[in-house]
Design an enzyme around this catalytic site. Structure first.
Site, short mmCIF file in Angstrom:
data_model
loop_
_atom_site.label_atom_id
_atom_site.label_comp_id
_atom_site.label_asym_id
_atom_site.label_seq_id
_atom_site.Cartn_x
_atom_site.Cartn_y
_atom_site.Cartn_z
N PRO A 122 0.82 -1.22 0.00
CG PRO A 122 -0.86 -1.60 1.55
CD PRO A 122 0.46 -2.13 1.09
CD GLU A 123 2.11 3.57 -4.13
OE1 GLU A 123 2.71 4.65 -4.03
OE2 GLU A 123 2.48 2.65 -4.90
CE LYS B 118 5.23 2.94 0.65
NZ LYS B 118 5.76 1.97 -0.34
NE ARG C 114 9.14 -2.14 -3.90
CZ ARG C 114 8.78 -1.09 -3.15
NH1 ARG C 114 9.67 -0.42 -2.44
NH2 ARG C 114 7.51 -0.72 -3.11
#
Length: 289
Positions: free
Chosen positions: A2-3, A51, A252
């Protein structure tokens, strides 16, 4: 993962449900803190830090959580609370007030620490894109000093906290910047423009249940490049691609358009990539999400 805007919305919902209310039941299913009991303490506030979620309680305690890839906090009405949730093997934390119950499912991290020691968990983070400490100049300084490609630098939470792969990819596409360009080669004005764009996108994202960089909230129309590998670029028609960015073991995925962003990335082997979700046997992309 999640951002920052998703985590901010999560913390905001938890705060609305629990702040100012006494904990009437708690169940922390995490080895180091499984015997801790929060019952009787009042929730002071729940806030996000990048986060991370910080649930601050009366008596100087903070319940810290990180969602990682698949975690979530779910809110259920306490009256008539279904017993099945207590039997859920994915349940990692339960914090209940008289009217609402918060359920932490598949959490990636869970800690209970003195509030005065929160810095031991989140003190390494850079300025929070959605926090009161947001400082554009300091974030730009961090990115420039990182010695990293711009895409990797934006994802490094030590530089600025809250940017994930989606908003990183969308930001760099909108700015027409190749993700693998060394940040210090771009110059301060360009990096400042990039970081400011990321901040605007994430700040707007926290206001909506659907994250969109295109302005459309319709399914399939919300992003320019993220998760669109194998599909035509909305701007130039070139096939959007995905490749890895970052150091070994910390790589990533980075979605980008070679037509708009300077050609193939250095980690992209150029093989055909079919649209995500396609199933064409041997022609299927080796990328998996």
């Amino acid at each position: 993962m999640p951002e920052g805007d998703t985590v901010w919305r999560t913390a905001h919902r938890l705060d609305q449900a629990l702040a100012g209310r006494e904990v009437v039941e708690s169940d922390l299913r995490w080895p180091e803190i499984s015997t801790a009991d929060l019952t009787g303490r009042t929730t002071l506030e729940v806030v996000s830090r990048g986060k991370h979620v910080l649930h601050r309680l009366e008596g100087g305690l903070t319940l810290h959580s990180h969602l990682r890839m698949e975690g979530q906090w779910r809110i259920e009405a306490t009256p008539g609370f279904p017993a099945r949730w207590r039997r859920n093997p994915q349940l990692r934390a339960l914090v209940a007030a008289a009217d609402w119950t918060a359920l932490g499912l598949r959490l990636g991290m869970l800690d209970l620490v003195p509030t005065a020691r929160e810095h031991e968990l989140v003190g390494h983070l850079g300025p929070d894109v959605l926090g009161p400490d947001w400082d554009l100049a300091r974030a730009v300084d961090n990115v420039l000093a990182s010695g990293m490609p711009i895409g990797q630098a934006l994802l490094d939470q030590r530089n600025l906290a809250g940017v994930g792969t989606m908003w990183c990819a969308e930001t760099l596409f909108l700015e027409r910047i190749p993700p693998w360009t060394p940040a210090d080669e771009l110059g301060r004005d360009t990096v400042e423009r990039i970081v400011a764009r990321a901040h605007r996108l994430i700040d707007n994202g926290r206001r909506h249940a659907v994250q969109s960089s295109t302005g459309s909230l319709r399914n399939g129309e919300t992003h320019y490049v993220h998760a669109r590998s194998g599909r035509p670029c909305r701007r130039c028609g070139t096939t959007v691609r995905v490749a890895m960015i970052g150091e070994p073991t910390k790589e990533r995925t980075m979605f980008y358009c070679p037509g708009c962003q300077g050609g193939l990335g250095p980690t992209d082997d150029g093989r055909r990539q079919v649209p995500m979700g396609s199933d064409r046997g041997a022609a299927r992309s080796r990328w998996s999400y």
